[in-house]
Design a protein around this motif. Sequence first.
Motif, PDB file in Angstrom:
ATOM      1  N   GLU A   1       0.841  -1.206   0.000  1.00  0.00           N
ATOM      2  CA  GLU A   1       0.000   0.000   0.000  1.00  0.00           C
ATOM      3  C   GLU A   1       0.870   1.247   0.000  1.00  0.00           C
ATOM      4  O   GLU A   1       0.603   2.215  -0.720  1.00  0.00           O
ATOM      5  N   GLU A   2       1.925   1.248   0.809  1.00  0.00           N
ATOM      6  CA  GLU A   2       2.845   2.392   0.846  1.00  0.00           C
ATOM      7  C   GLU A   2       3.523   2.579  -0.501  1.00  0.00           C
ATOM      8  O   GLU A   2       3.645   3.711  -0.982  1.00  0.00           O
ATOM      9  N   GLU A   3       3.923   1.511  -1.126  1.00  0.00           N
ATOM     10  CA  GLU A   3       4.563   1.575  -2.446  1.00  0.00           C
ATOM     11  C   GLU A   3       3.578   2.119  -3.482  1.00  0.00           C
ATOM     12  O   GLU A   3       3.934   2.947  -4.324  1.00  0.00           O
ATOM     13  N   ARG A   4       2.334   1.670  -3.424  1.00  0.00           N
ATOM     14  CA  ARG A   4       1.302   2.153  -4.347  1.00  0.00           C
ATOM     15  C   ARG A   4       1.088   3.656  -4.162  1.00  0.00           C
ATOM     16  O   ARG A   4       0.989   4.409  -5.139  1.00  0.00           O
ATOM     17  N   ARG A   5       1.047   4.123  -2.932  1.00  0.00           N
ATOM     18  CA  ARG A   5       0.860   5.553  -2.655  1.00  0.00           C
ATOM     19  C   ARG A   5       2.020   6.376  -3.181  1.00  0.00           C
ATOM     20  O   ARG A   5       1.825   7.471  -3.704  1.00  0.00           O
ATOM     21  N   LYS A   6       3.237   5.860  -3.045  1.00  0.00           N
ATOM     22  CA  LYS A   6       4.400   6.573  -3.576  1.00  0.00           C
ATOM     23  C   LYS A   6       4.310   6.723  -5.082  1.00  0.00           C
ATOM     24  O   LYS A   6       4.598   7.793  -5.623  1.00  0.00           O
ATOM     25  N   HIS A   7       3.905   5.655  -5.757  1.00  0.00           N
ATOM     26  CA  HIS A   7       3.780   5.710  -7.220  1.00  0.00           C
ATOM     27  C   HIS A   7       2.684   6.677  -7.637  1.00  0.00           C
ATOM     28  O   HIS A   7       2.841   7.414  -8.608  1.00  0.00           O
ATOM     29  N   GLU A   8       1.572   6.675  -6.903  1.00  0.00           N
ATOM     30  CA  GLU A   8       0.461   7.570  -7.235  1.00  0.00           C
ATOM     31  C   GLU A   8       0.854   9.035  -7.019  1.00  0.00           C
ATOM     32  O   GLU A   8       0.481   9.900  -7.791  1.00  0.00           O
ATOM     33  N   SER A   9       1.631   9.331  -6.000  1.00  0.00           N
ATOM     34  CA  SER A   9       2.022  10.698  -5.714  1.00  0.00           C
ATOM     35  C   SER A   9       3.080  11.192  -6.708  1.00  0.00           C
ATOM     36  O   SER A   9       3.228  12.383  -6.931  1.00  0.00           O
ATOM     37  N   ASN A  10       3.830  10.256  -7.299  1.00  0.00           N
ATOM     38  CA  ASN A  10       4.850  10.627  -8.289  1.00  0.00           C
ATOM     39  C   ASN A  10       4.254  10.820  -9.671  1.00  0.00           C
ATOM     40  O   ASN A  10       4.879  11.408 -10.539  1.00  0.00           O
ATOM     41  N   ASP A  11       3.045  10.327  -9.900  1.00  0.00           N
ATOM     42  CA  ASP A  11       2.411  10.441 -11.226  1.00  0.00           C
ATOM     43  C   ASP A  11       1.713  11.733 -11.417  1.00  0.00           C
ATOM     44  O   ASP A  11       1.597  12.696 -10.957  1.00  0.00           O
TER      45      ASP A  11
END
Length: 107
Positions: A97-107
């Motif tokens: 979940e943390e990894e998914r949030r990082k990717h979403e915030s970088n997009d």
Amino acid sequence: MIEQIIHSLTVPTRREILYLLRDGELTSSKIAKNFNISAPAISQHLKVLEQSGLVIVRKAGTKRYYRIRREGFGELKQFVDQFWDDSLLRLKEAAEEEERRKHESND
């Protein structure tokens, strides 16, 4: 039953009794010699361990012999294994979940 096992292991004296029994059978009097508490107190600890399924008592005349009931630890092992597996799964899900949030915030 698992609650009873865990409860019986929370008391240091009971854990020490199990440690004494690891190599084989002992009489209650031989167990008691290792502690600075009364024989009735040791008997009560042994009774709790017996009721939780962690020790077996054998009577021979006036003596009581105690030994570890290894099968009694099977339920505890299953509980710990399941607890560990569930904890690792939750940790993995949190990391994903943390990894998914990082990717979403970088997009």
